[in-house]
Structures are given as C-alpha cells and as structure tokens.
Design a protein around this motif. Structure first.
Motif, PDB file in Angstrom:
ATOM      1  N   GLY A  98       0.792  -1.225   0.000  1.00  0.00           N
ATOM      2  CA  GLY A  98       0.000   0.000   0.000  1.00  0.00           C
ATOM      3  C   GLY A  98       0.823   1.273   0.000  1.00  0.00           C
ATOM      4  O   GLY A  98       0.278   2.376  -0.051  1.00  0.00           O
ATOM      5  N   CYS A 100       4.372   1.449  -1.589  1.00  0.00           N
ATOM      6  CA  CYS A 100       5.485   1.537  -2.545  1.00  0.00           C
ATOM      7  C   CYS A 100       5.028   2.242  -3.819  1.00  0.00           C
ATOM      8  O   CYS A 100       3.848   2.527  -4.022  1.00  0.00           O
ATOM      9  N   CYS A 111       3.781  -5.110  -6.572  1.00  0.00           N
ATOM     10  CA  CYS A 111       4.383  -4.795  -5.267  1.00  0.00           C
ATOM     11  C   CYS A 111       5.302  -5.930  -4.809  1.00  0.00           C
ATOM     12  O   CYS A 111       4.994  -7.098  -4.979  1.00  0.00           O
TER      13      CYS A 111
END
Ligand SMILES: [Zn+2]
Ligand SMILES: [Zn+2]
Length: 342
Positions: A98, A100, A111
């Motif tokens: 949530g 990067c 991610c």
C-alpha cells in the motif's frame, strides 16, 4: 469448517488426489479483515502450478483457490467497508504494502510485498476464509455466484492482458490458447474494440469452432499463419511453442503478451526455432502480465456487468476438487470450473 487441503508438492500425472478433505477450525478475522462464508470458488490453471511446484505455497498445509464468492459473516476490528451478509468476491491479489511506488501508481500487482490468495494465504477451497477488507470486492447483481467466480481471475487478468496489448480500435488481435480466459477476452475485445478483428489459435477443432461462434474472424492451429498480420497477440498457454509460433504473425511493432504465471519446461527447446528477422525484428515486443491489480478487478467487474459477460460454467462439489483439477490438467474444459460449497 470443511476444507480441501494441500499438504505438499506432488506430480499430478501420478497423484490423482493431491488434496485431502479435512475438518479444521474456522479462521478468525484480524484487524481490518473480514470473514467470508464461501459459496463458490473457481478452479484455475495456477492451482496446477502450485500443486506441481512451479509457484508453490511458502508453507504447508495450504488451502488453494483465488476466485472466491461468498457473503461476509464476521467483521474484524476496524473493518467497516462491508456489512454482515454482503456478497463479496476475492481475487488473486490478497494484499500488498500500500505504500510503494507500484501500489501508489495503481499497480499493486507488482508490489514486492504482493501476497496471493490461495498461495501465500489460505484461499477458497473451504467453507470460510479471511481477507483484508480492501482486497474484497462487491459483486454486481447481474451475476450469480458461479458466474462471478471465473470473472475474478480469468476475466480480470484477461482484462489486464488486453490493456497491456495497447491495442487501438480497428487493429487486429490474436489469441493463442482458447481456455477460460480466451472465452472472456474475446467478449470484452468485441465490446472495447468493435472495429477490431479477432484471430484465434487453438489446438482443438472444438475450441476453434467455439471461437468462431464467439466472433473470431479466423481460427487456426497453433503453427498456422494468419491471412493478415496481427497488432497484438495474447498467449494464455502453459508452454513455449505458441510463443514462437505467434511471433511470426505479429505486425511491425506488434506486441505479444504472455499471460501465464509460469511456463512448463516440456517443450522449452522449441525456443531454438526462434528466427530473429522473422519473429523479433521490426520492433516486435514480448511482455508478460503479472498477477492482477485491485484496479483491474474493480474495472473489469464493472465492465463485465455492462457488456454483460457470462462465463460458461462447469460446477463441481468442493469434495470433488481433485476431479476438477485432474480434468483441467487433462484439458477437459467445457467451461470455467467452479467448486460449489454447500
Ligand atoms: Zn487464476
Ligand atoms: Zn507495494
């Protein structure tokens, strides 16, 4: 709760019962999570990759399944997006950091902390599962539970594949391999690109016929040449031959999208047939598609209800998950396979 458990990596050519029916404690939702009473879970080719060790769960035992539909049955603390009884779905993306660059750009599928449902966390081959509430989706009323399940993987990743082709309306699209994802992609392609022609490569005559019923202008075998060059091709096969064969049909600057989490090794030597001037020169591109983002799932569910897209379904009981997996392994595909959990 009842669950079909995977206890280790195995070879499906020898072991026809990789999963074991067990009775285990129902999970409890942590902070920000919801507990889902599962009604349906789709069966995906990725489960074969997990069972056979190409993308194995990090620990065993493990509960597979990442196309989950059910109702919210309990809320963890601070979970307030849904109410008890709401119908929700869960897809391959189980969670991400949530924070990067990729998460912020809406590509949470890329991610470093990406966790997959039914691999890194327990999934839907069970009566219940927990999931962070931000990774659960409201299911449009247009769909039954069984109809919605395959949309959550084959549909959403098909949508991402189609986005990554960069196709413009009027350009030619090819699909090599015509399984669950192909059936859905051809329907969305005809809606999103009404002036584009779709060409399908499939090994079986039945699949080729079916693709024409769904609107393909041409259908041929994997190694056939199309009458027109194609601006983009999506490969959904687990092997290498279709990759090499597809490239020769690409137009200048054409792009091949490989939609496969892993490729099998069986025909890797086929790559030696690659002919640089014929297959890659003239700025042809190859790009893979990795996972699905939450954005893909949300956008695709909305698109699917608008078109509307209905997947062909073949239902199995949860207890028959092994049969569903073996049928999939053996290519017995009449439609997207879903497990119905009573
Ligand atoms: Zn899948
Ligand atoms: Zn991230």
């Amino acid at each position: 709760m009842k669950a079909m458990l995977l206890t280790g990596i195995t070879d499906l050519r020898e072991n026809k019962s990789p999963l074991e029916l067990v009775d285990i404690p129902t999970p409890i939702p942590n902070e920000g999570e919801i507990l889902i009473r599962i009604s349906v879970c789709g069966v995906c080719h990725t489960e074969l990759d997990e069972i056979e060790g190409r993308t194995p769960p990090p620990r065993f035992p493990s509960i597979l399944g990442h196309q989950v539909v059910g109702t919210v049955s309990q809320l963890g603390s601070k979970a307030d997006r849904f109410k008890i009884g709401d119908r929700v779905g869960v897809a391959w993306i189980y969670s991400s950091c949530g924070e990067c660059r990729y998460c912020i750009e809406g590509n949470d599928n890329l991610c470093q902390e990406f966790k997959a449902t039914g691999r890194d966390n327990d999934g839907g081959y069970a009566e219940y599962m927990t999931v962070p509430e931000n990774f659960a989706y409201q299911i449009p009323d247009t769909f039954t539970d069984s109809e919605a399940a395959p949309l959550l993987c084959a549909g959403a990743i098909g949508y991402r594949s189609l986005r990554l082709t960069g196709l413009k309306d009027g350009q030619n699209l090819g699909l090599t391999g015509f399984g669950a994802s192909g059936h859905l992609v051809i329907k969305m392609a005809k809606y999103m690109f009404p002036n584009s022609n779709v060409y399908v490569f499939a090994r079986s005559g039945k699949e080729r016929e079916f693709s024409k019923e769904l609107g393909a202008v041409w259908a041929g075998d994997t190694e056939d040449s199309t009458p027109q060059k194609l601006d983009a091709i999506i490969d959904t096969t687990p092997v290498w031959k279709p990759v090499v064969e597809a490239l020769k049909n690409l137009n200048t600057q054409g792009r091949l999208i490989i939609n496969a989490i892993r490729k099998e090794e069986v025909d890797k030597s086929y790559l030696l047939n690659l002919d640089y001037p014929r297959d890659l020169w003239m700025e042809k591109e190859i790009k893979s598609v990795a996972n699905v983002s939450t954005r893909d799932v949300i956008e695709f569910l909305e698109l699917a209800s608008r078109i509307p897209i209905r997947a062909e379904i073949e239902e199995y009981a949860l207890e028959d998950a092994n049969k569903a997996l073996i049928d999939l392994k053996q290519g017995k595909i009449r439609g997207a396979k879903v497990l119905v959990i009573k």
